[in-house]
Design an enzyme around this catalytic site. Structure first.
Site, mmCIF file in Angstrom:
data_model
loop_
_atom_site.group_PDB
_atom_site.id
_atom_site.type_symbol
_atom_site.label_atom_id
_atom_site.label_comp_id
_atom_site.label_asym_id
_atom_site.label_seq_id
_atom_site.Cartn_x
_atom_site.Cartn_y
_atom_site.Cartn_z
ATOM 1 N N ASP A 1 18.404 -27.244 0.956
ATOM 2 C CA ASP A 1 17.642 -28.213 0.083
ATOM 3 C C ASP A 1 16.801 -28.660 0.751
ATOM 4 O OD1 ASP A 1 19.512 -28.697 -2.118
ATOM 5 O OD2 ASP A 1 20.739 -30.037 -0.942
ATOM 6 N N ASP B 1 19.155 -26.157 -8.001
ATOM 7 C CA ASP B 1 19.552 -27.497 -8.671
ATOM 8 C C ASP B 1 18.954 -28.035 -9.926
ATOM 9 O OD1 ASP B 1 21.389 -27.580 -6.682
ATOM 10 O OD2 ASP B 1 19.797 -28.850 -5.282
#
EC number: 3.4.23.36
Length: 157
Positions: free
Chosen positions: A114, A132
């Site tokens: 991330d 995502d």
């Protein structure tokens, strides 16, 4: 149907390129502030959305991988069923691409990379990535489509 699978592949490629750039140019945990509300970071998330089950001891890696494959199989079936439409297969392709992009990370790193971090003052949204984003936008479009009355749907929706 090929164009929708190509879109899923595009999401996977964009996701993996951006993650590779972060892994190559950041130290784990590094934060680079770009604006007063947006940072680039490098973190690993061994869990799911919002770090759900991140501290579960490792089994979650395989659980989320199997879950992603199962969901992608179901989505592939839906994609075939809705292939002549526009909105639904677009949304499905975004979710499939995102899910598979994160699966690649689970195999490569044991966790998902991330790197996008938004915040207001000291209140931070959990870091996320391109995959995502595809999952979230695709899921929102699938839900939104459910609220469109079936009589107003056409082959172009």
């Amino acid at each position: 149907m090929r164009k929708w699978l190509a879109l899923a592949l595009l999401i996977i490629v964009l996701d993996q390129i951006t993650k590779a750039l972060v892994v190559a140019n950041f130290q784990l945990g590094e934060v680079r502030t770009l604006t007063s509300f947006f940072d680039l970071v490098f973190v690993f998330n061994p869990g799911a959305a919002f770090s759900f089950l991140a501290d579960a001891g490792g089994w979650q890696r395989w659980f989320f991988t199997a879950l992603a494959f199962a969901i992608c199989g179901w989505l592939f079936f839906l994609l075939r069923h809705h292939a002549q439409e526009r909105l639904m297969p677009f949304a499905i392709a975004l979710v499939m691409g995102g899910a598979l992009g994160n699966v690649i990370d689970r195999f490569a790193y044991g966790a998902v990379v991330d790197f996008l971090s938004f915040h207001i003052d000291k209140y931070y949204w959990p870091a996320f990535n391109v995959a995502d984003s595809g999952i979230t936008v695709g899921a929102m479009l699938i839900i939104w489509r459910q609220f469109v009355p079936s009589s107003s749907r056409s082959q172009s929706t």
